[in-house]
Design a protein around this motif. Structure first.
Motif, PDB file in Angstrom:
ATOM      1  N   VAL A  28       0.849  -1.190   0.000  1.00 40.23           N
ATOM      2  CA  VAL A  28       0.000   0.000   0.000  1.00 40.23           C
ATOM      3  C   VAL A  28       0.886   1.243   0.000  1.00 40.23           C
ATOM      4  O   VAL A  28       1.829   1.343   0.784  1.00 40.23           O
ATOM      5  CB  VAL A  28      -0.925   0.031   1.236  1.00 40.23           C
ATOM      6  CG1 VAL A  28      -1.810   1.276   1.213  1.00 40.23           C
ATOM      7  CG2 VAL A  28      -1.776  -1.217   1.305  1.00 40.23           C
ATOM      8  N   VAL A  29       0.575   2.175  -0.892  1.00 40.39           N
ATOM      9  CA  VAL A  29       1.227   3.472  -0.933  1.00 40.39           C
ATOM     10  C   VAL A  29       0.121   4.519  -0.805  1.00 40.39           C
ATOM     11  O   VAL A  29      -0.864   4.465  -1.533  1.00 40.39           O
ATOM     12  CB  VAL A  29       2.013   3.677  -2.245  1.00 40.39           C
ATOM     13  CG1 VAL A  29       2.630   5.054  -2.298  1.00 40.39           C
ATOM     14  CG2 VAL A  29       3.069   2.602  -2.398  1.00 40.39           C
ATOM     15  N   ALA A  30       0.301   5.448   0.128  1.00 41.09           N
ATOM     16  CA  ALA A  30      -0.755   6.435   0.380  1.00 41.09           C
ATOM     17  C   ALA A  30      -0.199   7.847   0.341  1.00 41.09           C
ATOM     18  O   ALA A  30       0.965   8.090   0.658  1.00 41.09           O
ATOM     19  CB  ALA A  30      -1.403   6.172   1.730  1.00 41.09           C
ATOM     20  N   SER A  31      -1.052   8.759  -0.063  1.00 36.39           N
ATOM     21  CA  SER A  31      -0.777  10.192   0.020  1.00 36.39           C
ATOM     22  C   SER A  31      -2.101  10.851   0.370  1.00 36.39           C
ATOM     23  O   SER A  31      -3.111  10.179   0.548  1.00 36.39           O
ATOM     24  CB  SER A  31      -0.226  10.729  -1.298  1.00 36.39           C
ATOM     25  OG  SER A  31      -1.217  10.709  -2.298  1.00 36.39           O
ATOM     26  N   GLN A  32      -2.093  12.173   0.474  1.00 35.84           N
ATOM     27  CA  GLN A  32      -3.331  12.870   0.799  1.00 35.84           C
ATOM     28  C   GLN A  32      -4.358  12.726  -0.319  1.00 35.84           C
ATOM     29  O   GLN A  32      -5.552  12.717  -0.073  1.00 35.84           O
ATOM     30  CB  GLN A  32      -3.058  14.341   1.056  1.00 35.84           C
ATOM     31  CG  GLN A  32      -4.283  15.095   1.530  1.00 35.84           C
ATOM     32  CD  GLN A  32      -3.940  16.468   2.070  1.00 35.84           C
ATOM     33  OE1 GLN A  32      -2.793  16.803   2.250  1.00 35.84           O
ATOM     34  NE2 GLN A  32      -4.948  17.250   2.339  1.00 35.84           N
ATOM     35  N   LYS A  33      -3.898  12.550  -1.554  1.00 38.76           N
ATOM     36  CA  LYS A  33      -4.817  12.504  -2.682  1.00 38.76           C
ATOM     37  C   LYS A  33      -5.146  11.105  -3.180  1.00 38.76           C
ATOM     38  O   LYS A  33      -6.153  10.911  -3.832  1.00 38.76           O
ATOM     39  CB  LYS A  33      -4.233  13.305  -3.847  1.00 38.76           C
ATOM     40  CG  LYS A  33      -4.102  14.774  -3.547  1.00 38.76           C
ATOM     41  CD  LYS A  33      -3.545  15.524  -4.718  1.00 38.76           C
ATOM     42  CE  LYS A  33      -3.429  16.997  -4.384  1.00 38.76           C
ATOM     43  NZ  LYS A  33      -2.902  17.762  -5.499  1.00 38.76           N
ATOM     44  N   LYS A  34      -4.271  10.115  -2.882  1.00 40.29           N
ATOM     45  CA  LYS A  34      -4.474   8.811  -3.492  1.00 40.29           C
ATOM     46  C   LYS A  34      -3.967   7.688  -2.594  1.00 40.29           C
ATOM     47  O   LYS A  34      -2.953   7.837  -1.926  1.00 40.29           O
ATOM     48  CB  LYS A  34      -3.739   8.772  -4.836  1.00 40.29           C
ATOM     49  CG  LYS A  34      -4.047   7.567  -5.683  1.00 40.29           C
ATOM     50  CD  LYS A  34      -3.430   7.706  -7.062  1.00 40.29           C
ATOM     51  CE  LYS A  34      -3.839   6.544  -7.929  1.00 40.29           C
ATOM     52  NZ  LYS A  34      -3.262   6.596  -9.253  1.00 40.29           N
ATOM     53  N   VAL A  35      -4.683   6.562  -2.614  1.00 38.17           N
ATOM     54  CA  VAL A  35      -4.251   5.339  -1.942  1.00 38.17           C
ATOM     55  C   VAL A  35      -4.183   4.250  -3.005  1.00 38.17           C
ATOM     56  O   VAL A  35      -5.170   3.976  -3.685  1.00 38.17           O
ATOM     57  CB  VAL A  35      -5.230   4.934  -0.812  1.00 38.17           C
ATOM     58  CG1 VAL A  35      -4.831   3.602  -0.216  1.00 38.17           C
ATOM     59  CG2 VAL A  35      -5.293   6.005   0.268  1.00 38.17           C
TER      60      VAL A  35
END
Length: 177
Positions: free
Chosen positions: A123-130
């Motif tokens: 899993v890679v997450a950011s404020q805009k996308k998971v």
């Protein structure tokens, strides 16, 4: 970018420190033995060459442009390398709550890995996308919907200020022996 900034900062500091040490050595040498030639930097020759330059000289303008461009690049690297926290809803107006993208990815990844049909997950997450990439021994199409549902449940439980887009991909993996 943070790696580049962590690499550039000590290098720039070393260059500034070296210039300071060389300048100190040259000044002390000029004070103690003014008639002797310079030790490291041929500054009398440089001074003679610079006396003919003016602010409108092409050399001075070129150097100024190069220094300006390098300065803007360093500024850009510094701005891009900032932390990209995930904003959560504020409990009261005076309090700002954030979490790291790594923590969000860890929470989503824990939930995805707890699914019985998922063998592995990334899993890679950011404020805009998971982005979720899972591996399964079963048919990927059958597992994809369940994984997507679990990710949606986790994101619904978290007090996120803005809901990120979710991308789920499930691929078959070879059996574990």
């Amino acid at each position: 970018m943070r790696f580049l900034l962590r690499l550039l900062s000590p290098l720039i500091a070393l260059v500034v420190a070296a210039v300071g040490v060389v300048t100190t050595i040259e000044v002390v040498t000029a004070w103690l033995a003014p008639s002797s030639s310079p030790l490291i930097v041929p500054w009398p020759t440089w001074r003679a060459g610079l006396e003919g330059l003016t602010w409108s000289s092409a050399t001075v303008r070129t150097i100024a442009i190069v220094i300006g461009v390098v300065g803007l690049l360093v500024l850009l690297v510094g701005l891009v390398a900032r932390r990209h926290d995930v904003e959560l809803t504020d409990p009261v107006p005076e309090v700002t709550v954030t979490t790291s993208p790594r923590s969000l990815a860890r929470a989503v990844g824990h939930e995805v890995r707890s699914h019985a049909d998922v063998v592995s997950a990334s899993v890679v997450a950011s404020q805009k996308k998971v982005v979720v990439k899972a591996g399964t021994l079963d048919a990927p199409d059958a597992v994809r919907g369940a994984v997507r549902e679990r990710v949606d449940e986790v994101l619904a439980r978290l007090p996120l200020a803005h809901r990120p887009r979710v991308s789920v991909s499930v691929a078959p993996t070879k059996g574990v022996k």
